[in-house]
Enzyme design. Structure first.
Site, PDB file in Angstrom:
ATOM      1  N   GLY A 392       0.794  -1.219   0.000  1.00  0.00           N
ATOM      2  CA  GLY A 392       0.000   0.000   0.000  1.00  0.00           C
ATOM      3  C   GLY A 392       0.829   1.272   0.000  1.00  0.00           C
ATOM      4  CB  SER A 393      -0.222   4.711   0.932  1.00  0.00           C
ATOM      5  OG  SER A 393      -1.425   4.638   0.209  1.00  0.00           O
ATOM      6  CB  ALA A 394       4.132   1.940   3.466  1.00  0.00           C
ATOM      7  CB  VAL A 395       5.776   1.795  -1.747  1.00  0.00           C
ATOM      8  CG1 VAL A 395       5.731   0.445  -1.061  1.00  0.00           C
ATOM      9  CG2 VAL A 395       4.572   1.970  -2.678  1.00  0.00           C
TER      10      VAL A 395
END
Length: 709
Positions: A392-395
């Site tokens: 998800g958005s952690a990258v």
């Protein structure tokens, strides 16, 4: 009257008698010489013995944490061994087993039906012979088989015809004899084989020692058992050692035999125990078996005591590891009690020093059915390198930096966040419409659309509402190249085997490129996420994660470590090919996530005194766990990466909770993140005050200087 002629012995016969006389004389003379002159020499030759040198295992090296607390140790235990000679017959072994059974109690759980049948044949020979008729024996002889082949066939027929009633003749005491004989037969000639090393009482040890003269080949000694001091903590990474009855793994037999191992040696068979087998194994002891002319062992002498294996000092803080594992378990159960997470069964945490790559904690817990049928937590720390998930958005930090590097973004570039309507594609949007924002706000509030428009530009595409979207497939290669500089999608290089590199999607459509930009296409391991955020935290250096800090020489002292044999220095795998200015922009965006209002983790970290920075993630995923009936159910993975303090990072971390929820976000990723950082800084403060002991089992351990200093 005629005179009678005297009988005369023919001359040639006289010569024959004379020759025979000379031969007998020579023989008598020779026998006299042999008896008188060489008698002593030949007597010694007849009684001559041979020395057979055999290697025996020594205790393995110990494993310590970074503060020199013992994690893996060896416990001494009484043991009874048997050394079989090259000429030992089954009857001989049986006789020794019978005598030994008088002095020890031996569990019979390893006795097989085949063991019982072999014993039955050996002890009931007349009944055994009747199992194969005379006609059957004659028929076998007429087949032109060798005697050895005939005997083998007869034995096989006898085994087949032994009935359950026959085996019921065997008494309980005989079963004990069979169990002892089973251990004796499982060894190799002239190599000590463990007959009993579990639960040998002092009385058994003493009685057997007193009767060794009547027990040829039997000896009493001290064996060692591997002891994992903290139980299941970090257990899957520490690995396992083969058991007595396993010996060297069959698939690696040639490898070990070429390195002076015996077939029945206990060796590391997984992870740290296996990876550092050559270090932990030690120098084997040497014993001399004195063998007579018949091949029987007449005595056993120790000629070299050997040296136990070298010790490993890990980078892990075992007290931090224990508490992190407890936090994971508590948060999983708390989330499941809320009723919105039926598929949740695991979570992972990696904490590391972003400047050195030293792994401080690598925890993973799996909720699985135990032997009792009830669900219980098992250690799954190794899942941090052997399993991969959509993150998800952690990258998104990597996505923004890819935009900077390709030139489609510049610091403070503004993009309009709006729903994207692409023909034949479900609407693509952020979790809320944010209007015109720059990259800092995009990270702070986790804008999907900012990332979508960035990778559309990288792919040379042009967004037109309700029109098809086309991008250059090479954009996938470009983005993955930049992601890999942070460790995403490639092996991290950690000093453990079986590391996974993750999984790459195969399709190259425009929609998949958009998914890739927000961490919902390719899959990464939890450790890769920790390496990724460490690279951002330290200003762009991808550090090799390290579990082992030092190798030290063994010592006999429980209060002192040996000198350093090898120290593992920090390793920079690569410097990311991006300007420092770009990295600082992402660092600022990460700071805002946790320290500025509207940041997606602000509610959890706003009051944290250690001033962290990081990035949350929620990935739409499909369940791929052990519950077959729920496979491919839609679910959400929750993630969090970060570091602290933001202006001088000393710890970086990744939290990954696959299949965390099937509805609204539960926040388990943020709760775990806050609690593990609190724990880290609390332990640090306590150590500064001297409130945390350096060794939980035997007090402080002194440290010798480097061997080379």
């Amino acid at each position: 009257m005629k005179k009678k002629k005297r009988a005369q012995v023919p001359f040639r016969l006289n010569i024959l008698f004379f020759v025979v006389f000379l031969l007998f004389s020579a023989l008598i003379l020779r026998l006299g010489v042999v008896q008188i002159v060489y008698g002593e020499y030949y007597r010694k030759e007849a009684e001559r013995t041979e020395d057979e040198i055999v290697s025996t295992p020594v205790p393995r090296g110990k494993i310590y944490d970074r503060f020199h607390r013992v994690i893996v140790d060896n416990i001494p235990r009484n043991a009874i061994t048997y050394t079989r000679s090259k000429t030992t017959k089954p009857e001989d072994t049986l006789e020794v087993a019978r005598k030994l059974a008088k002095y020890i109690n031996k569990p019979v759980d390893k006795v097989t039906e085949r063991d019982m049948k072999d014993y039955w044949i050996l002890t009931r020979k007349e009944k055994a012979e009747k199992k194969v008729s005379k006609k059957e024996r004659e028929r076998l002889e007429k087949q032109g088989l060798s005697q050895k082949e005939i005997d083998k066939k007869i034995y096989e027929l006898t085994l087949e015809r032994i009935t359950p009633d026959d085996l019921r003749e065997i008494t309980k005491k005989e079963l004990e004899i069979i169990a002892i004989k089973h251990e004796m037969d499982s060894g190799y000639a002239l190599t000590p084989q463990m007959v009993k090393n579990e639960g040998v009482t002092n009385r058994e040890y003493a009685v057997v020692s007193e009767h060794l003269e009547e027990l040829p080949g039997v000896n009493t000694t001290v064996d060692w058992k591997r002891h994992y001091v903290y139980g299941n903590t970090f257990r899957s990474v520490l690995g396992n050692v083969t058991k007595d009855d396993e010996g060297v793994p069959r698939e690696r037999l040639d490898y070990f035999l070429a390195r002076d191992y015996s077939r029945n040696d206990r060796v590391g068979k997984s992870y740290l125990e296996a990876q550092f087998e050559g270090v932990l194994h030690g120098k084997k002891a040497k014993i001399k078996n004195v063998v007579d002319k018949s091949g029987n062992v007449t005595s056993i002498e120790q000629i070299y005591d050997g040296e136990r294996g070298k010790d490993l000092v890990l980078t892990i803080d075992i007290e931090l590891q224990k508490q992190v594992e407890k936090i994971i378990e508590e948060e999983i159960m708390a989330t499941k009690r809320r009723g919105n997470s039926p598929l949740l069964d695991r979570a992972f945490v990696v904490m590391m020093n972003p400047k050195t790559g030293e792994v401080l904690s690598m925890a993973g817990k799996l909720l699985a059915k135990g032997e009792s049928g009830k669900r219980q937590f098992v250690d799954f720390a190794i899942g941090n390198i052997t399993s991969a998930y959509a993150m998800g958005s952690a990258v998104k930090g990597a996505t923004v930096l890819s935009g900077f590097q390709t030139g489609v973004l510049r610091p403070n570039t503004y993009i309009h966040d709006e729903p994207l309507y692409i023909k034949d594609t479900p609407v693509k949007k952020s979790w809320q419409t944010m209007g015109t924002i720059n990259e800092l706000t995009a990270l702070q509030r986790s804008s999907n659309v900012y990332m979508f428009k960035t990778v559309i530009a990288i792919g040379g595409g042009k967004y037109r509402p309700h029109r098809p979207l086309s991008v250059n497939p090479e954009a996938f290669t470009t983005i993955r190249k930049y992601f890999s500089q942070f460790g995403l999608g490639v092996k991290t290089g950690i000093d453990l085997p079986n590391e996974l590199s993750g999984f790459q999607g195969k399709e190259t459509g425009a929609g998949k490129l958009l998914d890739l930009s927000i961490g919902q296409y390719d899959m990464y391991t939890p450790l890769q996420m920790a390496q990724y955020v460490s690279t951002i935290a330290n200003g762009g250096y991808r550090m090799k994660p390290q579990i082992v800090k030092e190798i030290r020489k063994p010592t006999d002292s429980a209060k002192e470590l040996g000198p350093i044999v090898q120290r593992f220095e920090p390793v920079v795998l690569n410097r990311i090919d991006m300007k420092t200015e770009y990295i600082k922009r992402v660092q600022e965006g990460f700071r805002r996530v946790m320290q500025e209002p509207k940041g997606t983790a602000y509610a959890y970290f706003a009051d944290a005194p250690y001033k962290p920075a990081g990035k949350t993630g929620t990935a739409e995923a499909f369940y791929d766990g052990p519950i077959q009936s729920r496979r491919n159910d839609p679910t959400y993975n929750l993630t969090l990466v970060g570091y602290a303090p933001y202006n001088d990072p000393e710890v970086a971390f990744a939290v990954v909770v696959p299949w965390a929820t099937q509805g609204q976000s539960d926040g388990i990723n943020n709760r775990i993140g806050r609690r593990i950082l609190d724990t880290y800084f609390k332990l640090k403060a306590e150590r500064a005050k001297g409130n945390v002991a350096n060794n939980t089992t035997s007090g402080d351990i002194e440290t010798n200087t480097d061997e080379n200093e």
